[in-house]
Motif scaffolding. Structure first.
Motif, PDB file in Angstrom:
ATOM      1  N   ALA A 136      52.874  55.280  43.349  1.00 35.80           N
ATOM      2  CA  ALA A 136      52.222  54.914  44.611  1.00 35.80           C
ATOM      3  C   ALA A 136      51.621  53.518  44.570  1.00 35.80           C
ATOM      4  O   ALA A 136      51.246  52.968  45.601  1.00 35.80           O
ATOM      5  CB  ALA A 136      51.142  55.943  44.951  1.00 35.80           C
ATOM      6  N   PHE A 137      51.545  52.937  43.363  1.00 32.10           N
ATOM      7  CA  PHE A 137      50.923  51.619  43.210  1.00 32.10           C
ATOM      8  C   PHE A 137      51.894  50.554  42.695  1.00 32.10           C
ATOM      9  O   PHE A 137      51.463  49.493  42.267  1.00 32.10           O
ATOM     10  CB  PHE A 137      49.700  51.714  42.289  1.00 32.10           C
ATOM     11  CG  PHE A 137      48.555  52.433  42.924  1.00 32.10           C
ATOM     12  CD1 PHE A 137      47.708  51.786  43.802  1.00 32.10           C
ATOM     13  CD2 PHE A 137      48.350  53.778  42.661  1.00 32.10           C
ATOM     14  CE1 PHE A 137      46.663  52.462  44.409  1.00 32.10           C
ATOM     15  CE2 PHE A 137      47.307  54.459  43.264  1.00 32.10           C
ATOM     16  CZ  PHE A 137      46.466  53.797  44.145  1.00 32.10           C
ATOM     17  N   HIS A 138      53.188  50.810  42.783  1.00 32.46           N
ATOM     18  CA  HIS A 138      54.156  49.793  42.364  1.00 32.46           C
ATOM     19  C   HIS A 138      53.969  48.494  43.150  1.00 32.46           C
ATOM     20  O   HIS A 138      54.212  47.410  42.624  1.00 32.46           O
ATOM     21  CB  HIS A 138      55.596  50.288  42.523  1.00 32.46           C
ATOM     22  CG  HIS A 138      56.009  51.311  41.514  1.00 32.46           C
ATOM     23  ND1 HIS A 138      55.744  51.202  40.168  1.00 32.46           N
ATOM     24  CD2 HIS A 138      56.687  52.474  41.668  1.00 32.46           C
ATOM     25  CE1 HIS A 138      56.236  52.248  39.533  1.00 32.46           C
ATOM     26  NE2 HIS A 138      56.811  53.050  40.421  1.00 32.46           N
ATOM     27  N   TYR A 139      53.566  48.581  44.396  1.00 34.30           N
ATOM     28  CA  TYR A 139      53.375  47.389  45.225  1.00 34.30           C
ATOM     29  C   TYR A 139      52.294  46.458  44.664  1.00 34.30           C
ATOM     30  O   TYR A 139      52.263  45.274  44.994  1.00 34.30           O
ATOM     31  CB  TYR A 139      53.046  47.774  46.671  1.00 34.30           C
ATOM     32  CG  TYR A 139      51.676  48.356  46.848  1.00 34.30           C
ATOM     33  CD1 TYR A 139      50.587  47.532  47.130  1.00 34.30           C
ATOM     34  CD2 TYR A 139      51.450  49.727  46.723  1.00 34.30           C
ATOM     35  CE1 TYR A 139      49.316  48.062  47.287  1.00 34.30           C
ATOM     36  CE2 TYR A 139      50.191  50.258  46.875  1.00 34.30           C
ATOM     37  CZ  TYR A 139      49.127  49.427  47.162  1.00 34.30           C
ATOM     38  OH  TYR A 139      47.864  49.949  47.303  1.00 34.30           O
ATOM     39  N   LYS A 140      51.436  46.980  43.800  1.00 29.44           N
ATOM     40  CA  LYS A 140      50.387  46.148  43.198  1.00 29.44           C
ATOM     41  C   LYS A 140      50.970  45.013  42.355  1.00 29.44           C
ATOM     42  O   LYS A 140      50.291  44.030  42.074  1.00 29.44           O
ATOM     43  CB  LYS A 140      49.441  46.997  42.339  1.00 29.44           C
ATOM     44  CG  LYS A 140      48.577  47.956  43.131  1.00 29.44           C
ATOM     45  CD  LYS A 140      47.511  47.201  43.884  1.00 29.44           C
ATOM     46  CE  LYS A 140      46.512  48.153  44.523  1.00 29.44           C
ATOM     47  NZ  LYS A 140      45.456  47.413  45.208  1.00 29.44           N
ATOM     48  N   MET A 141      52.253  45.160  41.973  1.00 30.35           N
ATOM     49  CA  MET A 141      52.917  44.087  41.229  1.00 30.35           C
ATOM     50  C   MET A 141      52.946  42.800  42.066  1.00 30.35           C
ATOM     51  O   MET A 141      52.980  41.705  41.516  1.00 30.35           O
ATOM     52  CB  MET A 141      54.359  44.472  40.879  1.00 30.35           C
ATOM     53  CG  MET A 141      54.485  45.698  40.030  1.00 30.35           C
ATOM     54  SD  MET A 141      53.829  45.455  38.375  1.00 30.35           S
ATOM     55  CE  MET A 141      54.381  46.946  37.601  1.00 30.35           C
ATOM     56  N   PHE A 142      52.934  42.949  43.389  1.00 35.16           N
ATOM     57  CA  PHE A 142      53.028  41.801  44.291  1.00 35.16           C
ATOM     58  C   PHE A 142      51.672  41.367  44.841  1.00 35.16           C
ATOM     59  O   PHE A 142      51.592  40.409  45.607  1.00 35.16           O
ATOM     60  CB  PHE A 142      53.973  42.129  45.450  1.00 35.16           C
ATOM     61  CG  PHE A 142      55.330  42.544  44.973  1.00 35.16           C
ATOM     62  CD1 PHE A 142      56.230  41.611  44.488  1.00 35.16           C
ATOM     63  CD2 PHE A 142      55.692  43.879  44.956  1.00 35.16           C
ATOM     64  CE1 PHE A 142      57.473  41.989  44.018  1.00 35.16           C
ATOM     65  CE2 PHE A 142      56.938  44.277  44.492  1.00 35.16           C
ATOM     66  CZ  PHE A 142      57.830  43.334  44.020  1.00 35.16           C
ATOM     67  N   THR A 143      50.612  42.060  44.466  1.00 40.01           N
ATOM     68  CA  THR A 143      49.262  41.699  44.938  1.00 40.01           C
ATOM     69  C   THR A 143      48.383  41.387  43.731  1.00 40.01           C
ATOM     70  O   THR A 143      48.352  40.262  43.261  1.00 40.01           O
ATOM     71  CB  THR A 143      48.664  42.829  45.819  1.00 40.01           C
ATOM     72  OG1 THR A 143      48.624  44.056  45.075  1.00 40.01           O
ATOM     73  CG2 THR A 143      49.473  43.024  47.094  1.00 40.01           C
ATOM     74  N   ASP A 144      47.698  42.381  43.210  1.00 41.36           N
ATOM     75  CA  ASP A 144      46.755  42.203  42.102  1.00 41.36           C
ATOM     76  C   ASP A 144      47.401  41.606  40.860  1.00 41.36           C
ATOM     77  O   ASP A 144      46.898  40.648  40.272  1.00 41.36           O
ATOM     78  CB  ASP A 144      46.135  43.556  41.701  1.00 41.36           C
ATOM     79  CG  ASP A 144      45.509  44.308  42.847  1.00 41.36           C
ATOM     80  OD1 ASP A 144      46.138  44.378  43.925  1.00 41.36           O
ATOM     81  OD2 ASP A 144      44.421  44.847  42.665  1.00 41.36           O
ATOM     82  N   VAL A 145      48.532  42.195  40.455  1.00 46.30           N
ATOM     83  CA  VAL A 145      49.210  41.735  39.249  1.00 46.30           C
ATOM     84  C   VAL A 145      49.686  40.301  39.428  1.00 46.30           C
ATOM     85  O   VAL A 145      49.489  39.458  38.551  1.00 46.30           O
ATOM     86  CB  VAL A 145      50.386  42.674  38.878  1.00 46.30           C
ATOM     87  CG1 VAL A 145      51.201  42.105  37.732  1.00 46.30           C
ATOM     88  CG2 VAL A 145      49.856  44.071  38.524  1.00 46.30           C
ATOM     89  N   ALA A 146      50.286  40.015  40.572  1.00 43.41           N
ATOM     90  CA  ALA A 146      50.774  38.658  40.842  1.00 43.41           C
ATOM     91  C   ALA A 146      49.623  37.652  40.815  1.00 43.41           C
ATOM     92  O   ALA A 146      49.764  36.560  40.246  1.00 43.41           O
ATOM     93  CB  ALA A 146      51.495  38.618  42.181  1.00 43.41           C
TER      94      ALA A 146
END
Length: 144
Positions: free
Chosen positions: A109-119
């Motif tokens: 459910a948090f894969h999209y965090k790769m493009f926000t927080d992680v990025a």
């Protein structure tokens, strides 16, 4: 002034990240404090939060990154005097980004965090690593 291109690039990068970070973390801090509906379930900025919600942790992280943003502006003015800050920022954000990469990878459910927080963390660390002067003595005379 005849600054080395890498020092000019470093100053610009720090200023850009400073603006982004002040707006992002300052805004999030205020919205988190207010329990703004935009951050709640169904809100447009809900994706900015991790689960389980822990307001006290979010406020601490937002506060730390807001202060960090202020130091980006200070470091941009005299980067050679802030090399230890820049080094700490590289390492802290690289580690933070790597840990979040693993966490987001384990939580579908948090894969999209790769493009926000992680990025945010990894681009910051990589950009500073790439732009940081390699030998302070080599650019010391050009800096002021």
């Amino acid at each position: 002034m005849n600054e080395q291109p890498s020092l000019k690039g470093l100053k610009a990068f720090l200023n850009v990240y400073g603006v982004i970070s002040v707006l992002l973390f300052g805004g999030l801090f205020v919205l988190t404090m207010m329990d703004a509906p935009v951050l709640q379930e169904g809100g447009a900025l809900r994706f900015m939060r991790w689960e389980p919600l822990a307001k006290h942790i979010e406020l601490m992280l937002e506060g730390v990154y807001f202060v960090w943003a202020i130091f980006f502006f200070l470091a941009a003015r005299k980067p050679l005097q802030y090399l230890s800050f820049i080094d700490f920022t590289i390492w802290a954000n690289a580690v933070h980004g790597i840990i979040m990469t693993v966490q987001a990878g384990m939580m579908p459910a948090f894969h999209y965090k790769m493009f926000t927080d992680v990025a945010y963390c990894l681009v910051l660390a990589a950009g500073l690593l790439f732009l940081r002067p390699r030998a302070a003595g080599a650019v010391f005379n050009a800096a002021s």
